[in-house]
Design a protein around this motif. Sequence first.
Motif, mmCIF file in Angstrom:
data_model
loop_
_atom_site.group_PDB
_atom_site.id
_atom_site.type_symbol
_atom_site.label_atom_id
_atom_site.label_comp_id
_atom_site.label_asym_id
_atom_site.label_seq_id
_atom_site.Cartn_x
_atom_site.Cartn_y
_atom_site.Cartn_z
ATOM 1 N N ASP A 6 -3.252 -19.935 31.784
ATOM 2 C CA ASP A 6 -2.812 -18.967 31.586
ATOM 3 C C ASP A 6 -3.037 -17.152 31.285
ATOM 4 O O ASP A 6 -2.374 -16.578 31.615
ATOM 5 N N ARG A 7 -4.507 -17.028 32.987
ATOM 6 C CA ARG A 7 -5.158 -15.600 32.828
ATOM 7 C C ARG A 7 -4.150 -15.685 34.191
ATOM 8 O O ARG A 7 -3.489 -14.181 34.484
ATOM 9 N N ILE A 8 -3.544 -16.355 34.796
ATOM 10 C CA ILE A 8 -2.844 -15.899 36.333
ATOM 11 C C ILE A 8 -1.480 -15.548 35.768
ATOM 12 O O ILE A 8 -1.655 -13.789 36.031
ATOM 13 N N ASP A 9 -0.917 -15.940 34.774
ATOM 14 C CA ASP A 9 -0.024 -15.797 33.644
ATOM 15 C C ASP A 9 0.255 -14.349 33.079
ATOM 16 O O ASP A 9 1.172 -13.008 33.235
ATOM 17 N N CYS A 10 -1.036 -13.821 32.431
ATOM 18 C CA CYS A 10 -1.361 -13.137 31.606
ATOM 19 C C CYS A 10 -1.231 -11.610 32.940
ATOM 20 O O CYS A 10 -0.991 -10.443 33.052
ATOM 21 N N GLU A 11 -1.975 -12.380 34.220
ATOM 22 C CA GLU A 11 -2.070 -11.248 34.879
ATOM 23 C C GLU A 11 -0.861 -10.618 35.682
ATOM 24 O O GLU A 11 -0.618 -9.351 36.431
ATOM 25 N N LYS A 12 -0.226 -11.676 36.012
ATOM 26 C CA LYS A 12 1.227 -11.632 36.456
ATOM 27 C C LYS A 12 2.163 -10.038 35.418
ATOM 28 O O LYS A 12 3.007 -9.701 36.077
ATOM 29 N N ARG A 13 1.990 -10.602 34.212
ATOM 30 C CA ARG A 13 2.702 -10.220 33.378
ATOM 31 C C ARG A 13 2.070 -8.647 33.464
ATOM 32 O O ARG A 13 3.251 -7.564 33.544
ATOM 33 N N ILE A 14 1.106 -7.910 33.399
ATOM 34 C CA ILE A 14 0.628 -6.667 33.792
ATOM 35 C C ILE A 14 0.077 -5.885 34.816
ATOM 36 O O ILE A 14 1.080 -5.340 34.461
ATOM 37 N N ASN A 15 0.398 -6.561 36.121
ATOM 38 C CA ASN A 15 1.434 -6.780 37.394
ATOM 39 C C ASN A 15 2.845 -6.170 37.341
ATOM 40 O O ASN A 15 3.142 -5.864 38.394
ATOM 41 N N GLY A 16 3.084 -6.451 35.837
ATOM 42 C CA GLY A 16 5.088 -5.742 36.317
ATOM 43 C C GLY A 16 5.567 -6.836 37.054
ATOM 44 O O GLY A 16 6.751 -6.526 36.666
ATOM 45 N N HIS B 118 10.022 -9.889 32.424
ATOM 46 C CA HIS B 118 10.725 -9.360 32.284
ATOM 47 C C HIS B 118 10.048 -8.580 31.024
ATOM 48 O O HIS B 118 8.952 -9.021 30.171
ATOM 49 N N VAL B 119 10.539 -7.440 30.363
ATOM 50 C CA VAL B 119 9.327 -5.907 29.870
ATOM 51 C C VAL B 119 10.320 -5.877 28.614
ATOM 52 O O VAL B 119 11.538 -5.478 28.874
ATOM 53 N N GLU B 120 9.913 -5.452 27.324
ATOM 54 C CA GLU B 120 11.493 -5.061 26.593
ATOM 55 C C GLU B 120 10.101 -4.550 25.348
ATOM 56 O O GLU B 120 9.227 -5.336 24.912
ATOM 57 N N GLY B 121 11.048 -3.885 24.567
ATOM 58 C CA GLY B 121 10.425 -2.327 23.294
ATOM 59 C C GLY B 121 9.382 -1.608 23.694
ATOM 60 O O GLY B 121 9.073 -1.408 24.780
ATOM 61 N N SER B 122 8.506 -1.059 22.905
ATOM 62 C CA SER B 122 8.161 -0.155 23.506
ATOM 63 C C SER B 122 7.055 0.052 22.133
ATOM 64 O O SER B 122 7.616 -0.976 21.282
ATOM 65 N N VAL B 123 5.982 1.384 22.306
ATOM 66 C CA VAL B 123 4.962 1.117 20.746
ATOM 67 C C VAL B 123 5.778 1.730 19.697
ATOM 68 O O VAL B 123 5.606 1.318 18.959
ATOM 69 N N ALA B 124 6.998 2.214 20.113
ATOM 70 C CA ALA B 124 6.606 2.998 19.049
ATOM 71 C C ALA B 124 8.141 2.001 18.376
ATOM 72 O O ALA B 124 8.412 2.145 16.759
ATOM 73 N N GLU B 125 8.875 0.744 19.043
ATOM 74 C CA GLU B 125 9.376 -0.266 18.477
ATOM 75 C C GLU B 125 8.543 -1.481 17.887
ATOM 76 O O GLU B 125 8.455 -2.292 17.067
ATOM 77 N N ARG C 257 5.680 -8.574 27.014
ATOM 78 C CA ARG C 257 6.241 -9.547 28.313
ATOM 79 C C ARG C 257 6.603 -10.518 28.512
ATOM 80 O O ARG C 257 5.306 -11.225 27.910
ATOM 81 N N GLU C 258 7.330 -10.887 29.391
ATOM 82 C CA GLU C 258 7.315 -12.313 29.513
ATOM 83 C C GLU C 258 7.855 -12.556 31.019
ATOM 84 O O GLU C 258 8.412 -11.899 31.540
ATOM 85 N N THR C 259 7.319 -13.758 31.075
ATOM 86 C CA THR C 259 7.181 -14.430 32.590
ATOM 87 C C THR C 259 7.479 -15.783 32.507
ATOM 88 O O THR C 259 7.058 -16.637 30.981
ATOM 89 N N VAL C 260 8.436 -16.628 32.987
ATOM 90 C CA VAL C 260 8.794 -18.015 32.862
ATOM 91 C C VAL C 260 8.192 -18.480 33.925
ATOM 92 O O VAL C 260 8.182 -18.394 35.432
ATOM 93 N N THR C 261 7.334 -20.102 34.219
ATOM 94 C CA THR C 261 6.942 -20.368 34.906
ATOM 95 C C THR C 261 6.991 -21.758 35.244
ATOM 96 O O THR C 261 7.026 -22.762 34.043
#
Length: 137
Positions: free
Chosen positions: A101-111, A114-121, A126-130
């Motif tokens: 899970d850590r590898i996928d988490c780091e990938k998401r943080i590094n861009g 797919h990213v959607e939403g905002s703090v205001a929302e 952040r989603e990655t598919v493995t």
Amino acid sequence: MPDFTPSLRHQLLRSASALVIGLAALGGAAHVFAAGKADTSDYQQQVAACNNGSSSEDKATCLREAGAARQAAARGGLSNPDAAQLKENALRRCQGLPQSDRIDCEKRINGHGHVEGSVAEGGILRETVTIVPAPAK
């Protein structure tokens, strides 16, 4: 969405849920932080948002938090970390996850992914598919 095995689907949902919960916790308090010391205009803007209903909170809570943020800023208790510090904090949160899970988490943080939403929302998803092949029978 592609057809995943039940265990992979569970793992993806668990990883995504952990990330969403962590980001929601950060996003919920984001409006409290101000750059450096909060001046009168910052406080007035927060109060205006409380009064016109553009805040995501009820008016009483919003006004109470605006006042608390003003007091904390006056004591030097609020800061606005730069982007590098925010990224480092996000990567540090990935360290508590299992290796897969850590590898996928780091990938998401590094861009990656797919990213959607905002703090205001209410949060950033952040989603990655493995794709993991099914075990041989």
